[in-house]
Design an enzyme around this catalytic site. Structure first.
Site, PDB file in Angstrom:
ATOM      1  N   LYS A 122       0.969  -1.007   0.266  1.00 26.27           N
ATOM      2  CA  LYS A 122      -0.184   0.034  -0.065  1.00 26.27           C
ATOM      3  C   LYS A 122       0.758   1.202  -0.317  1.00 26.27           C
ATOM      4  CE  LYS A 122      -4.353  -1.907   1.858  1.00 26.27           C
ATOM      5  NZ  LYS A 122      -3.851  -3.027   1.333  1.00 26.27           N
TER       6      LYS A 122
HETATM    7  C1  LIG Z   1      -4.602  -3.935   1.389  1.00 27.58           C
HETATM    8  C2  LIG Z   1      -3.862  -5.878   1.069  1.00 27.58           C
HETATM    9  C3  LIG Z   1      -3.996  -6.484  -0.349  1.00 27.58           C
HETATM   10  C4  LIG Z   1      -5.127  -6.876  -0.700  1.00 27.58           C
HETATM   11  O1  LIG Z   1      -5.410  -5.796  -1.872  1.00 27.58           O
HETATM   12  P1  LIG Z   1      -6.350  -5.013  -2.647  1.00 27.58           P
HETATM   13  O2  LIG Z   1      -5.744  -4.007  -3.168  1.00 27.58           O
HETATM   14  O3  LIG Z   1      -7.064  -4.898  -1.335  1.00 27.58           O
HETATM   15  O4  LIG Z   1      -6.593  -6.036  -3.658  1.00 27.58           O
HETATM   16  C5  LIG Z   1      -3.169  -7.765  -0.485  1.00 27.58           C
HETATM   17  N1  LIG Z   1      -1.697  -7.929   0.639  1.00 27.58           N
HETATM   18  C6  LIG Z   1      -1.164  -7.037   1.699  1.00 27.58           C
HETATM   19  C7  LIG Z   1      -0.296  -7.605   2.649  1.00 27.58           C
HETATM   20  C8  LIG Z   1      -1.746  -5.723   1.321  1.00 27.58           C
HETATM   21  O5  LIG Z   1      -2.269  -4.704   2.560  1.00 27.58           O
END
Ligand SMILES: *Cc1c(COP(=O)(O)O)cnc(C)c1O
Length: 540
Positions: A122
């Protein structure tokens, strides 16, 4: 230099807004009709992109990709370059999102997205979002006095079950004219995640520990956004995965990975095929892959990998998109909610960004014999509204076969259980000669283990095709699953993979306020207003 599209505009998936600037779409977050913003056109790649972009560093690629979505009249190229540089110089490796090969025989690779400040993917989006917010506010406030009443101030509020909160905090800490409030459920996020958030002591960062569940935090968030009292004095915005700039930032690394594999000599773009396998929760990460594909990046398939909260997988199997809460006993009686798994960042009931894909599919499937572009957009929006209404009132909807067929052109799906997740972490650790950060084999975090599992299935059914599994978190962030999976590995010691930045966090001073759920909206509003007062008027 990028070939700029004349002027990129944004619309809402539910038809309530058209022709918005990028700035408006980013600052608003969610559209007033509750739809999500998308670009009015997905741009296509400039004619010589394959040559011109082949050797660009990450920031150069970011500039080329983002320039296709952000008009130069909105953000001048030199400012965009600055914003990009500020966002990605916080990453610990020069390539920002490196691609490593896990298994050269089976052509399985990992796209590592966890080299940012909070060790999860993120960061790629929220570092950019923070700098975009800052850029827009500086511009809006440039001719105003330092403390004047008319200064624009942004209050960012988020609810988190872990990763989003810390990435948002690291994206916004210390930014002028922006305050950030992050609510998380007390005792229900990992200690590492809580330490990461609460030890950031910048004045504009406020952590709120809410006694309740993640759903309670989300309910409070919705109540705050609908609350006329706070909204008359504060300009609220959200950084949850609905913000369109997050999707745009994530497009970059699909290109980066593609070129990296070509440069390393493993992948021949003239003869080889490539699939990206994405561990999915809210569908934001993989939606960026869809944008990349639509722009013209030759991706043969995008594979959605879910955990046991598998609403997306069930949709691709059947065409029915249905909330299936898992009934579980709790202190308050029965709770219908998400299933808690070893990959908590993917524990969702519904995927917010799926609505964006539905708009594009509805546009393709239902408007081919309609002339005006505005009419076609309206028809797509009507279809999206019909589905979303059914989701809200009946808990789900079913699409026609032609919609499902269209969805299957670009995507397929896999579901991975907790047990399989653990097996993959252990198996990959035991593989010889992987380019590994650990003392022996490669150590996957549980989310990355889900995409790695799905990538292995994909490699089995279509040998010869390259599979790039997106790796979304550093294993040290999810010690519980990793230690469980590697309990019997004699050489494995958790401290060997713990990055120095995460060491000793537990003992640093913390800043956090507790929120009683019984205080409801009034309680949390009072806390936020008091904190803002203290922050902005300088009292400690
Ligand atoms: C947020 C997240 C995801 C999922 O991603 P999306 O964009 O919500 O599909 C997968 N792995 C980790 C470690 C995350 O923080």
């Amino acid at each position: 230099m990028a070939s700029h599209t004349a002027s990129q505009r944004y619309l809402s998936t539910r038809g309530g807004s058209y022709g918005l600037s990028f700035e408006e779409a980013v600052l608003k977050g969610l559209a007033p009709d509750n739809g999500l913003f998308i670009p009015e056109e997905i741009p296509s790649l400039p004619p010589n992109w394959q040559n011109d972009w082949a050797n660009l560093p990450f920031e150069g690629l970011a500039f080329e990709v983002l320039s296709l979505y952000i008009s130069p009249t909105e953000i001048p190229p030199s400012s965009l370059m600055n914003i990009i540089h500020k966002s990605y110089s916080t990453f610990r490796v020069p390539s920002v999102t490196p691609t490593v090969t896990l298994d050269s025989d089976r052509k399985i690779h990992l796209l590592e997205l966890f080299h940012g400040p909070t060790f999860a993917f993120k960061d790629v989006a929220l570092q950019l979002l923070g700098n975009l917010f800052e850029f827009f506010l500086i511009r809006r406030n440039q001719n105003k006095s330092k403390t004047g009443e008319d200064r624009e101030h942004l209050t960012v509020i988020g609810a988190t079950s872990g990763d989003t909160g810390s990435a948002a905090i690291f994206g916004l800490r210390g930014k002028k004219d922006i305050s950030v409030f992050i609510m998380y459920p007390t005792g229900r996020i990992s200690q590492m995640q809580e330490a990461q958030m609460t030890t950031v002591t910048d004045k504009n960062v406020h952590c709120l520990s809410v006694d309740g569940t993640f759903d309670d935090c989300q309910d409070l968030l919705k109540d705050l956004f609908a609350d006329p009292l706070i909204n008359t004095t504060q300009r609220l915005t959200s950084v949850n995965s609905i913000n369109v700039s997050r999707i745009l930032a994530q497009i970059i690394y699909y290109f980066a990975s593609y070129f990296s594999l070509i440069r390393s000599g493993t992948f021949n773009p003239l003869t080889d095929h490539i699939r990206f396998v994405v561990p999915s929760g809210n569908f934001g990460n993989i939606l960026a892959g869809f944008f990349a594909k639509r722009m013209g990046l030759p991706i043969s398939k995008l594979i959605i990998a879910t955990n046991e909260n598998d609403i997306l997988h069930r949709f691709w199997q059947t065409g029915a998109y249905e909330k299936h809460g898992v009934q579980s006993a709790s202190a308050e009686g029965f709770n219908v909610g998400v299933k808690e798994t070893l990959s908590p960042a993917m524990d969702i009931l519904i995927s917010s960004n799926f609505e964006r894909l539905l708009w594009f599919i509805a546009y393709d499937v239902y408007t081919s014999n309609v002339d005006g572009i505005q009419e076609r957009r309206q028809i797509a929006a009507l279809k999206v509204k019909e589905w979303q209404t059914s989701l809200k009132t009946k808990g789900g909807f079913c699409v026609e076969q032609k919609v499902l067929d269209a969805a299957r052109v670009d995507f397929s799906s896999e579901r991975v259980s907790d047990a399989e997740t653990l097996v993959t972490i252990r198996d990959v650790y035991r593989w010889p000669n992987t380019g590994s950060p650990g003392p022996k084999g490669y150590v996957l975090d549980p989310h990355s283990a889900i995409s790695a599992t799905a990538a292995q299935r994909s490699a089995k059914t279509a040998p010869g095709i390259h599979n790039v599994a997106l790796s979304t978190a550093h294993p040290a962030k999810f010690s519980h699953a990793v230690e469980m999976a590697l309990a019997e590995e004699k050489e494995f010691q958790f401290k060997d993979i713990l990055p120095s930045q995460l060491l000793g966090l537990e003992s640093l001073p913390r800043r956090v306020k507790h929120v009683q759920r019984s205080g409801g909206l009034d309680g949390v509003r009072t806390i936020i207003m008091n904190e803002l007062e203290k922050e902005l008027n300088g009292t400690p």
